[in-house]
Design a protein around this motif. Structure first.
Motif, short mmCIF file in Angstrom:
data_model
loop_
_atom_site.label_atom_id
_atom_site.label_comp_id
_atom_site.label_asym_id
_atom_site.label_seq_id
_atom_site.Cartn_x
_atom_site.Cartn_y
_atom_site.Cartn_z
N VAL A 89 0.84 -1.20 0.00
CA VAL A 89 0.00 0.00 0.00
C VAL A 89 0.88 1.25 0.00
N ILE A 90 0.29 2.34 -0.42
CA ILE A 90 0.94 3.65 -0.31
C ILE A 90 0.74 4.11 1.13
N SER A 91 1.76 4.70 1.72
CA SER A 91 1.74 4.99 3.16
C SER A 91 0.64 5.97 3.56
N GLU A 92 0.20 5.83 4.81
CA GLU A 92 -0.78 6.76 5.38
C GLU A 92 -0.23 8.17 5.41
N GLU A 93 1.08 8.30 5.68
CA GLU A 93 1.71 9.62 5.69
C GLU A 93 1.59 10.28 4.32
N THR A 94 1.85 9.53 3.26
CA THR A 94 1.73 10.06 1.90
C THR A 94 0.31 10.52 1.64
N ASN A 95 -0.66 9.69 1.97
CA ASN A 95 -2.06 10.05 1.74
C ASN A 95 -2.48 11.27 2.55
N ARG A 96 -1.99 11.38 3.79
CA ARG A 96 -2.32 12.53 4.62
C ARG A 96 -1.80 13.82 3.98
N ILE A 97 -0.53 13.79 3.55
CA ILE A 97 0.08 14.98 2.95
C ILE A 97 -0.62 15.34 1.64
N MET A 98 -0.89 14.34 0.81
CA MET A 98 -1.59 14.61 -0.45
C MET A 98 -2.95 15.26 -0.18
N ALA A 99 -3.72 14.69 0.74
CA ALA A 99 -5.05 15.22 1.04
C ALA A 99 -4.97 16.65 1.59
N GLU A 100 -3.98 16.92 2.44
CA GLU A 100 -3.80 18.28 2.95
C GLU A 100 -3.54 19.27 1.82
N GLN A 101 -2.70 18.87 0.86
CA GLN A 101 -2.39 19.76 -0.25
C GLN A 101 -3.60 19.95 -1.17
N PHE A 102 -4.38 18.89 -1.40
CA PHE A 102 -5.61 19.05 -2.18
C PHE A 102 -6.52 20.08 -1.52
N ARG A 103 -6.73 19.95 -0.22
CA ARG A 103 -7.63 20.86 0.48
C ARG A 103 -7.10 22.29 0.44
N ARG A 104 -5.80 22.45 0.56
CA ARG A 104 -5.18 23.77 0.59
C ARG A 104 -5.26 24.46 -0.76
N ARG A 105 -5.16 23.70 -1.85
CA ARG A 105 -4.97 24.32 -3.17
C ARG A 105 -6.19 24.32 -4.08
N LEU A 106 -7.16 23.45 -3.82
CA LEU A 106 -8.24 23.27 -4.78
C LEU A 106 -9.49 24.10 -4.50
N GLY A 107 -9.52 24.84 -3.40
CA GLY A 107 -10.65 25.72 -3.14
C GLY A 107 -11.99 25.01 -3.10
N GLY A 108 -12.01 23.78 -2.58
CA GLY A 108 -13.25 23.03 -2.48
C GLY A 108 -13.54 22.12 -3.66
N ARG A 109 -12.83 22.29 -4.73
CA ARG A 109 -12.99 21.42 -5.90
C ARG A 109 -12.43 20.04 -5.56
N ALA A 110 -13.06 19.00 -6.04
CA ALA A 110 -12.62 17.62 -5.76
C ALA A 110 -12.45 16.88 -7.09
N PRO A 111 -11.28 17.03 -7.73
CA PRO A 111 -11.06 16.34 -9.00
C PRO A 111 -10.97 14.84 -8.79
N ILE A 112 -11.07 14.10 -9.88
CA ILE A 112 -10.84 12.66 -9.77
C ILE A 112 -9.34 12.45 -9.55
N TRP A 113 -8.98 11.32 -8.90
CA TRP A 113 -7.60 11.09 -8.52
C TRP A 113 -7.28 9.62 -8.66
N THR A 114 -6.21 9.32 -9.37
CA THR A 114 -5.68 7.97 -9.45
C THR A 114 -4.30 7.98 -8.84
N GLU A 115 -4.11 7.14 -7.83
CA GLU A 115 -2.85 7.07 -7.09
C GLU A 115 -2.22 5.71 -7.39
#
Length: 141
Positions: free
Chosen positions: A90-116
């Motif tokens: 699996v991809i680490s929980e730390e990686t997912n946490r950081i990715m999600a934080e950056q999405f929330r910070r940069r996307l202004g509420g938009r939720a694009p589709i995401w393939t990891e």
């Protein structure tokens, strides 16, 4: 007829263009595609910290989008590639946490589709993340 514009980021993008012959972004009318962006500085150095590398990759996506008149708020699709340790399933929980934080910070509420995707190698030996996006310029304003 479609209008096609290529973008090259000053600094690291210019170095990669000169060395490997590719552009960082292409805009066809309002649709934008960018190549995978690493968490490098302008001299292609990768930070020791995973969090700093991911943040820098997000910054580089932003810089690349800007070369063709788009921003994170215009992003509709994200592909992220993460180097995983041999035997990891699996991809680490730390990686997912950081990715999600950056999405929330940069996307202004938009939720694009995401393939990891977990991978064993990326373009540079020390890289742990690469982010590629599709955007529709002006759609997030």
């Amino acid at each position: 007829m479609s209008t096609v514009t290529f973008g090259i980021v000053p600094g690291y993008g210019e170095k990669l263009h000169a060395a490997l012959g590719y552009s960082g972004a292409v805009r066809v009318d309002d649709r934008v595609e960018i190549s995978g962006q690493a968490g490098v500085d302008d001299d292609l150095n990768i930070p020791d910290s995973l969090e700093e590398e991911i943040i820098r990759a997000f910054d580089n996506v932003e810089r690349t989008l800007a070369t063709v008149g788009a921003s994170w708020k215009d992003v509709i699709h994200v592909n992220s590639y993460h180097k995983v340790e041999p035997g990891a399933d699996v991809i680490s929980e730390e990686t997912n946490r950081i990715m999600a934080e950056q999405f929330r910070r940069r996307l202004g509420g938009r939720a694009p589709i995401w393939t990891e995707t977990g991978v064993t190698v990326l373009g540079l030996a020390a890289m742990r993340v690469e982010i590629r996006v599709t955007a529709i310029a002006g759609s997030g304003s």
